[in-house]
Design an enzyme around this catalytic site. Structure first.
Site, PDB file in Angstrom:
ATOM      1  CB  SER A  48     -41.622 -27.893  19.049  1.00 35.96           C
ATOM      2  OG  SER A  48     -41.401 -28.998  18.200  1.00 35.96           O
ATOM      3  CG  HIS A 105     -43.791 -30.213  22.337  1.00 33.19           C
ATOM      4  ND1 HIS A 105     -44.960 -30.544  22.983  1.00 33.19           N
ATOM      5  CD2 HIS A 105     -43.994 -30.523  21.035  1.00 33.19           C
ATOM      6  CE1 HIS A 105     -45.828 -31.032  22.108  1.00 33.19           C
ATOM      7  NE2 HIS A 105     -45.265 -31.036  20.926  1.00 33.19           N
ATOM      8  CG  ASP A 109     -43.467 -32.437  17.974  1.00 37.74           C
ATOM      9  OD1 ASP A 109     -44.558 -32.564  18.549  1.00 37.74           O
ATOM     10  OD2 ASP A 109     -42.923 -31.338  17.773  1.00 37.74           O
ATOM     11  CG  MET A 154     -44.011 -36.898  14.039  1.00 37.41           C
ATOM     12  SD  MET A 154     -44.041 -35.683  12.728  1.00 37.41           S
ATOM     13  CE  MET A 154     -44.076 -34.163  13.672  1.00 37.41           C
ATOM     14  CG  HIS A 170     -47.286 -34.271  20.410  1.00 39.85           C
ATOM     15  ND1 HIS A 170     -47.389 -33.220  19.527  1.00 39.85           N
ATOM     16  CD2 HIS A 170     -48.416 -35.005  20.221  1.00 39.85           C
ATOM     17  CE1 HIS A 170     -48.517 -33.314  18.857  1.00 39.85           C
ATOM     18  NE2 HIS A 170     -49.159 -34.402  19.246  1.00 39.85           N
ATOM     19  CG  MET A 193     -48.208 -36.472  16.567  1.00 38.67           C
ATOM     20  SD  MET A 193     -47.360 -35.060  15.827  1.00 38.67           S
ATOM     21  CE  MET A 193     -45.995 -34.912  16.953  1.00 38.67           C
ATOM     22  CG  MET A 225     -52.582 -31.546  17.300  1.00 37.76           C
ATOM     23  SD  MET A 225     -50.815 -31.304  17.560  1.00 37.76           S
ATOM     24  CE  MET A 225     -50.247 -30.677  15.995  1.00 37.76           C
ATOM     25  CG  PHE A 249     -44.386 -31.866   7.862  1.00 38.65           C
ATOM     26  CD1 PHE A 249     -43.141 -32.339   7.463  1.00 38.65           C
ATOM     27  CD2 PHE A 249     -45.531 -32.573   7.488  1.00 38.65           C
ATOM     28  CE1 PHE A 249     -43.036 -33.496   6.697  1.00 38.65           C
ATOM     29  CE2 PHE A 249     -45.438 -33.737   6.719  1.00 38.65           C
ATOM     30  CZ  PHE A 249     -44.179 -34.197   6.319  1.00 38.65           C
ATOM     31  N   GLY A 258     -43.429 -25.582  11.098  1.00 35.88           N
ATOM     32  CA  GLY A 258     -43.448 -24.483  10.139  1.00 35.88           C
ATOM     33  C   GLY A 258     -44.743 -24.319   9.352  1.00 35.88           C
ATOM     34  CG  ASP A 271     -47.804 -28.781  19.135  1.00 40.94           C
ATOM     35  OD1 ASP A 271     -46.954 -28.034  18.631  1.00 40.94           O
ATOM     36  OD2 ASP A 271     -47.697 -30.020  19.151  1.00 40.94           O
ATOM     37  N   GLY A 272     -48.560 -25.757  17.258  1.00 40.14           N
ATOM     38  CA  GLY A 272     -48.521 -25.647  15.804  1.00 40.14           C
ATOM     39  C   GLY A 272     -48.738 -24.230  15.316  1.00 40.14           C
ATOM     40  N   GLY A 273     -47.765 -23.716  14.576  1.00 38.31           N
ATOM     41  CA  GLY A 273     -47.919 -22.403  13.952  1.00 38.31           C
ATOM     42  C   GLY A 273     -47.921 -21.234  14.917  1.00 38.31           C
ATOM     43  N   GLY A 327     -42.023 -24.001  17.700  1.00 29.74           N
ATOM     44  CA  GLY A 327     -40.818 -24.577  17.110  1.00 29.74           C
ATOM     45  C   GLY A 327     -40.109 -23.592  16.222  1.00 29.74           C
ATOM     46  CB  SER A 328     -40.416 -22.849  12.611  1.00 24.31           C
ATOM     47  OG  SER A 328     -41.804 -22.835  12.664  1.00 24.31           O
TER      48      SER A 328
HETATM   49  C1  DX5 Z   1     -46.464 -30.655  14.540  1.00 23.70           C
HETATM   50  C2  DX5 Z   1     -45.799 -30.748  15.904  1.00 23.70           C
HETATM   51  C3  DX5 Z   1     -45.473 -29.422  16.507  1.00 23.70           C
HETATM   52  C4  DX5 Z   1     -44.467 -28.631  15.709  1.00 23.70           C
HETATM   53  C5  DX5 Z   1     -44.517 -27.192  16.073  1.00 23.70           C
HETATM   54  O1  DX5 Z   1     -46.878 -31.892  14.138  1.00 23.70           O
HETATM   55  O2  DX5 Z   1     -46.646 -31.437  16.801  1.00 23.70           O
HETATM   56  O3  DX5 Z   1     -45.028 -29.568  17.842  1.00 23.70           O
HETATM   57  O4  DX5 Z   1     -43.160 -29.106  15.913  1.00 23.70           O
HETATM   58  O5  DX5 Z   1     -43.715 -26.482  15.197  1.00 23.70           O
HETATM   59  P1  DX5 Z   1     -44.092 -25.023  14.680  1.00 23.70           P
HETATM   60  O6  DX5 Z   1     -44.126 -24.151  15.902  1.00 23.70           O
HETATM   61  O7  DX5 Z   1     -43.006 -24.698  13.736  1.00 23.70           O
HETATM   62  O8  DX5 Z   1     -45.438 -25.132  14.031  1.00 23.70           O
HETATM   63 ZN    ZN Z   2     -46.126 -31.410  19.022  1.00 23.29          ZN
END
Ligand code: DX5
Ligand code: ZN
Length: 215
Positions: free
Chosen positions: A11, A35, A37, A39, A68, A70, A139, A145, A147, A175-177, A197-198
């Site tokens: 991401s 990926h 994001d 927003m 993606h 959002m 999700m 966000f 992280g 996707d996420g965490g 991502g992080s």
């Molecule tokens: C959250 C995003 C994710 C996010 C993933 O709203 O859709 O794609 O960037 O980041 P990590 O892996 O840090 O949760």
């Molecule tokens: Zn995403």
């Protein structure tokens, strides 16, 4: 039996923007998807980037660009992302009045189309569209966000979707965490595409990728 191909998908929300060209170059060749994001500060409580950033990434790589959305009105903006070089577009199911109509529009442009499900959105909502879409984005955090902590209860959606795969041909994206613990779990439950991502961008990407795959 054919071995299942798992894709680890960075991401770009967590990429180092100071030298974007160099940052993109450090992503291992094995990685075929990125990926992005998007927003809008309305559907989610954060604002990131729009088509211009997608276009910049397109100029730096020929990988698949998994956008993606959002955002509240994907129907109004999706074409601009296609023009910018997106190959995949996912939208949140509650943002579109007639999902089938929108899926057809995206697919008619030659793109892959996915539906994204918030942690609290029932997985059943996507059932009527499984034969029309290319992927379901589950999700595992509340969108907005990078992280955040992985929500374990979202894993059961993967299992349920997995049981619908024999009748339909779609991928399951999580996707996420995602880190070495949650990523391994998601793969065990049946996820095909693992967005990170992080965790992935903290330190050596190749090493972190291996850790997600092997725990
Ligand atoms: C959250 C995003 C994710 C996010 C993933 O709203 O859709 O794609 O960037 O980041 P990590 O892996 O840090 O949760
Ligand atoms: Zn995403």
């Amino acid at each position: 039996m054919k071995e299942k191909k798992i894709e680890i998908i960075p991401s770009l929300l967590s990429i180092d923007l100071k030298d974007l060209k160099k940052s993109i170059k450090t992503i291992p060749e094995k990685i075929k998807y990125l990926h992005l994001d998007v927003m809008d500060g309305h559907f989610v409580d954060n604002i990131t980037f729009g088509p211009f950033f997608v276009k910049t990434i397109r100029e730096l790589t020929d990988r698949f660009l998994d956008v993606h959305l959002m955002i509240s009105e994907p129907e109004k903006y999706y074409k601009r992302f296609i023009e910018s070089g997106a190959t995949h577009i996912s939208f949140h199911i509650e943002t579109v009045g007639d999902p089938l109509k929108f899926i057809r529009k995206v697919k008619n442009e030659g793109l892959f189309c996915g539906i994204a499900l918030n942690p609290e959105t029932p997985v059943e909502n996507v059932f009527p569209f499984l034969k029309n879409i290319d992927y379901v984005l589950v999700m595992s955090v509340h969108p907005g966000f990078a992280g955040q902590r992985f929500l374990n209860y979202t894993l059961k959606k993967i299992k349920i979707l997995q049981n619908h795969k024999n009748m339909n041909d779609f991928k399951i994206e999580i996707d996420g965490g995602i880190n070495h613990i949650t990523g391994k779990k998601a793969i065990e439950y049946g996820a095909d595409w693992i967005v990170s991502g992080s965790f992935l961008f903290s330190g050596d990407i190749k090493q972190n990728m291996k850790r997600i795959l092997n725990g």
